[in-house]
Design a protein around this motif. Structure first.
Motif, PDB file in Angstrom:
ATOM      1  N   TYR A 180      50.795  27.120 104.898  1.00 21.27           N
ATOM      2  CA  TYR A 180      52.240  27.092 105.110  1.00 21.27           C
ATOM      3  C   TYR A 180      52.796  28.521 105.158  1.00 21.27           C
ATOM      4  CZ  TYR A 180      57.200  26.379 104.337  1.00 21.27           C
ATOM      5  OH  TYR A 180      58.562  26.434 104.451  1.00 21.27           O
ATOM      6  N   LYS A 181      52.409  29.322 104.179  1.00 22.30           N
ATOM      7  CA  LYS A 181      52.901  30.707 104.127  1.00 22.30           C
ATOM      8  C   LYS A 181      52.463  31.493 105.355  1.00 22.30           C
ATOM      9  CE  LYS A 181      52.831  30.808  99.099  1.00 22.30           C
ATOM     10  NZ  LYS A 181      52.063  31.252  97.924  1.00 22.30           N
ATOM     11  N   MET A 182      51.201  31.351 105.772  1.00 23.20           N
ATOM     12  CA  MET A 182      50.711  32.082 106.935  1.00 23.20           C
ATOM     13  C   MET A 182      51.436  31.639 108.203  1.00 23.20           C
ATOM     14  SD  MET A 182      46.590  32.517 106.399  1.00 23.20           S
ATOM     15  CE  MET A 182      46.186  30.986 105.563  1.00 23.20           C
ATOM     16  N   THR A 183      51.699  30.348 108.315  1.00 23.38           N
ATOM     17  CA  THR A 183      52.373  29.822 109.496  1.00 23.38           C
ATOM     18  C   THR A 183      53.815  30.295 109.553  1.00 23.38           C
ATOM     19  OG1 THR A 183      50.925  27.891 109.446  1.00 23.38           O
ATOM     20  CG2 THR A 183      52.938  27.700 110.741  1.00 23.38           C
ATOM     21  N   VAL A 184      54.515  30.266 108.420  1.00 23.92           N
ATOM     22  CA  VAL A 184      55.898  30.735 108.374  1.00 23.92           C
ATOM     23  C   VAL A 184      55.958  32.220 108.694  1.00 23.92           C
ATOM     24  CG1 VAL A 184      57.862  31.161 106.840  1.00 23.92           C
ATOM     25  CG2 VAL A 184      56.743  28.933 106.836  1.00 23.92           C
ATOM     26  N   LEU A 185      55.065  33.003 108.111  1.00 22.33           N
ATOM     27  CA  LEU A 185      55.036  34.441 108.374  1.00 22.33           C
ATOM     28  C   LEU A 185      54.775  34.709 109.855  1.00 22.33           C
ATOM     29  CD1 LEU A 185      55.154  37.322 107.317  1.00 22.33           C
ATOM     30  CD2 LEU A 185      52.726  37.151 106.780  1.00 22.33           C
ATOM     31  N   SER A 186      53.837  33.985 110.431  1.00 22.31           N
ATOM     32  CA  SER A 186      53.526  34.151 111.848  1.00 22.31           C
ATOM     33  C   SER A 186      54.734  33.798 112.711  1.00 22.31           C
ATOM     34  CB  SER A 186      52.336  33.263 112.220  1.00 22.31           C
ATOM     35  OG  SER A 186      52.063  33.351 113.595  1.00 22.31           O
ATOM     36  N   ALA A 187      55.432  32.722 112.358  1.00 27.03           N
ATOM     37  CA  ALA A 187      56.618  32.323 113.113  1.00 27.03           C
ATOM     38  C   ALA A 187      57.712  33.371 112.991  1.00 27.03           C
ATOM     39  CB  ALA A 187      57.117  30.967 112.623  1.00 27.03           C
ATOM     40  N   MET A 188      57.864  33.940 111.806  1.00 25.79           N
ATOM     41  CA  MET A 188      58.878  34.975 111.601  1.00 25.79           C
ATOM     42  C   MET A 188      58.538  36.214 112.429  1.00 25.79           C
ATOM     43  SD  MET A 188      59.600  34.543 107.519  1.00 25.79           S
ATOM     44  CE  MET A 188      60.576  36.028 107.406  1.00 25.79           C
ATOM     45  N   GLU A 189      57.263  36.595 112.464  1.00 29.21           N
ATOM     46  CA  GLU A 189      56.852  37.759 113.241  1.00 29.21           C
ATOM     47  C   GLU A 189      57.074  37.523 114.730  1.00 29.21           C
ATOM     48  OE1 GLU A 189      52.817  38.306 111.992  1.00 29.21           O
ATOM     49  OE2 GLU A 189      53.392  39.470 110.224  1.00 29.21           O
ATOM     50  N   THR A 190      56.765  36.310 115.188  1.00 30.98           N
ATOM     51  CA  THR A 190      56.974  35.974 116.597  1.00 30.98           C
ATOM     52  C   THR A 190      58.456  36.006 116.942  1.00 30.98           C
ATOM     53  OG1 THR A 190      54.995  34.591 116.600  1.00 30.98           O
ATOM     54  CG2 THR A 190      56.591  34.194 118.353  1.00 30.98           C
ATOM     55  N   SER A 191      59.267  35.479 116.059  1.00 31.13           N
ATOM     56  CA  SER A 191      60.717  35.477 116.270  1.00 31.13           C
ATOM     57  C   SER A 191      61.236  36.904 116.322  1.00 31.13           C
ATOM     58  CB  SER A 191      61.414  34.705 115.148  1.00 31.13           C
ATOM     59  OG  SER A 191      62.807  34.809 115.265  1.00 31.13           O
ATOM     60  N   TYR A 192      60.746  37.754 115.448  1.00 36.47           N
ATOM     61  CA  TYR A 192      61.172  39.158 115.403  1.00 36.47           C
ATOM     62  C   TYR A 192      60.774  39.871 116.693  1.00 36.47           C
ATOM     63  CZ  TYR A 192      61.667  44.011 113.966  1.00 36.47           C
ATOM     64  OH  TYR A 192      62.016  45.331 113.909  1.00 36.47           O
ATOM     65  N   ASP A 193      59.529  39.591 117.166  1.00 34.71           N
ATOM     66  CA  ASP A 193      59.048  40.210 118.401  1.00 34.71           C
ATOM     67  C   ASP A 193      59.907  39.800 119.596  1.00 34.71           C
ATOM     68  OD1 ASP A 193      57.012  41.481 117.046  1.00 34.71           O
ATOM     69  OD2 ASP A 193      55.463  40.030 117.627  1.00 34.71           O
ATOM     70  N   LEU A 194      60.391  38.578 119.596  1.00 37.11           N
ATOM     71  CA  LEU A 194      61.217  38.091 120.710  1.00 37.11           C
ATOM     72  C   LEU A 194      62.586  38.764 120.723  1.00 37.11           C
ATOM     73  CD1 LEU A 194      60.416  34.270 120.607  1.00 37.11           C
ATOM     74  CD2 LEU A 194      59.572  35.946 122.259  1.00 37.11           C
ATOM     75  N   GLU A 195      63.060  39.187 119.565  1.00 31.61           N
ATOM     76  CA  GLU A 195      64.372  39.812 119.477  1.00 31.61           C
ATOM     77  C   GLU A 195      64.361  41.240 119.973  1.00 31.61           C
ATOM     78  OE1 GLU A 195      65.733  39.389 115.473  1.00 31.61           O
ATOM     79  OE2 GLU A 195      65.796  37.202 115.583  1.00 31.61           O
ATOM     80  N   GLU A 196      63.217  41.876 119.997  1.00 32.37           N
ATOM     81  CA  GLU A 196      63.132  43.282 120.406  1.00 32.37           C
ATOM     82  C   GLU A 196      63.269  43.456 121.896  1.00 32.37           C
ATOM     83  OE1 GLU A 196      59.536  44.851 118.759  1.00 32.37           O
ATOM     84  OE2 GLU A 196      60.443  45.101 116.800  1.00 32.37           O
TER      85      GLU A 196
END
Length: 75
Positions: free
Chosen positions: A59-75
């Motif tokens: 769960y933690k790895m998946t949430v972290l990965s989703a957060m990183e992907t979301s952050y990358d999309l904002e750049e």
């Protein structure tokens, strides 16, 4: 890009070694908690706790990965 099976295998590989061994014995080799406990000379409760911890780690790895992907999309 991963397919789902590759992604799950990747998550399993990221687990601490002991947790990964217990998880694979349970989910891939279909051993009971009792069989795993006997094989590894640990208590059934330890097996249960390690499986639970593995799911928390996923769960933690998946949430972290989703957060990183979301952050990358904002750049």
């Amino acid at each position: 890009a991963y397919n789902l099976g590759e992604y799950i295998d990747h998550l399993i590989e990221e687990l601490p070694e002991r947790r990964r061994v217990i998880f694979n014995l349970s989910r891939k080799e279909h051993k009971s908690y009792k069989e795993i406990a006997f094989q590894l000379n640990i208590s059934e409760k330890t097996v249960e706790n390690q499986i639970s911890e593995a799911y928390e780690d996923f769960y933690k790895m998946t949430v972290l990965s989703a957060m990183e992907t979301s952050y990358d999309l904002e750049e």
